[in-house]
Scaffold this active site. Structure first.
Site, mmCIF file in Angstrom:
data_model
loop_
_atom_site.group_PDB
_atom_site.id
_atom_site.type_symbol
_atom_site.label_atom_id
_atom_site.label_comp_id
_atom_site.label_asym_id
_atom_site.label_seq_id
_atom_site.Cartn_x
_atom_site.Cartn_y
_atom_site.Cartn_z
ATOM 1 N N ASP A 15 0.687 -1.242 -0.506
ATOM 2 C CA ASP A 15 0.046 -0.342 0.059
ATOM 3 C C ASP A 15 0.872 1.689 0.311
ATOM 4 O O ASP A 15 0.673 2.097 0.950
ATOM 5 C CB ASP A 15 -0.888 -0.057 0.918
ATOM 6 N N LYS A 113 -7.023 -4.842 -3.357
ATOM 7 C CA LYS A 113 -8.038 -5.240 -1.903
ATOM 8 C C LYS A 113 -8.547 -4.261 -1.170
ATOM 9 O O LYS A 113 -8.319 -2.893 -1.569
ATOM 10 C CB LYS A 113 -6.660 -6.002 -1.209
ATOM 11 N N CYS A 158 -1.920 -2.935 8.318
ATOM 12 C CA CYS A 158 -1.884 -3.622 6.783
ATOM 13 C C CYS A 158 -0.813 -4.720 6.770
ATOM 14 O O CYS A 158 -0.837 -5.699 6.534
ATOM 15 C CB CYS A 158 -1.939 -3.424 5.520
#
Length: 222
Positions: A15, A113, A158
């Site tokens: 990310d 995601k 994450c």
């Protein structure tokens, strides 16, 4: 020190998107500092996977979609407790784009995601309901990968969830801590580190990596 066969290893980059960089909608403090370190580490890997948060505008994890709620409130959803976040990484938005300075042209897979509007998804492996698979474990198994190195944002959400799920999938798991940054929400960073260590995730730094021309394997600090 032991050496790991890079042919069975993958770099998992979590990310590194505009909304998580200072100036973004859900900025991680000092988040931009991970980019040159990830680029440096990435040169040692033939196999690289990048994840990308990819939410619908009506996502259940966004505070603005819950009347009277504010970012960082916690509510109960059918799958468990859910932290509410500022609206971020909306599909197709500039905030959802990977940062322009991320330089990993040899990455084979970009895994999106959080696409399901009714379930949050921190982990690259399993969504927050802890039942819905992203398919990443199967992808890695099909490619003969047994070892994962993680970098990116944010360390206590994450990255940590992905690391814990990698271990649960039976993978050797390493987190390159100086190529990550955390949010540290109410002690979440220290909690994540404790959970990762208890699960057998090894925490290393970029100093672990040597010039691949000198040594084709990565010595792992144990």
């Amino acid at each position: 020190m032991t050496a790991i066969d890079l042919s069975r290893s993958v770099l998992l980059v979590i990310d590194v998107q505009n909304d998580f960089i200072p100036g973004g909608a859900l900025a991680v403090n000092d988040g931009e500092a991970v980019i040159p370190r990830i680029n440096q580490v990435g040169r040692h890997f033939k196999q690289v996977v990048i994840t990308q948060d990819w939410h619908s505008a009506n996502h259940i994890s966004f505070a603005e979609n819950h009347f009277g709620r504010s970012p960082f409130d916690c509510i109960d959803l059918p799958y468990g407790p859910q932290t509410l976040w500022p609206t971020h990484c909306v599909q197709g938005s500039s905030g959802a784009e990977l940062h322009v300075d991320l330089d990993l042209p040899h990455a084979q897979l970009i895994l999106r995601k959080g696409c399901n509007s009714g379930i949050d998804s921190y982990s690259a492996f399993v969504e927050a309901d802890r039942r819905t698979s992203t398919g990443l474990a199967g992808y890695l198994k099909a490619r003969g990968i047994d070892t994962v190195y993680l970098t990116g944002l944010a360390l206590d959400f994450c990255v940590a969830w992905s690391a814990l799920d990698a271990r649960a999938a039976g993978l050797n798991t390493f987190v390159v801590v100086d190529a990550c940054r955390g949010i540290d929400l109410d002690g979440s960073l220290a909690k994540a580190v404790r959970q990762m260590q208890a699960a057998g995730v090894q925490l290393i730094t970029t100093n672990t990596f040597h010039d691949p021309q000198e040594n084709p394997s990565i010595p792992v600090a144990v």
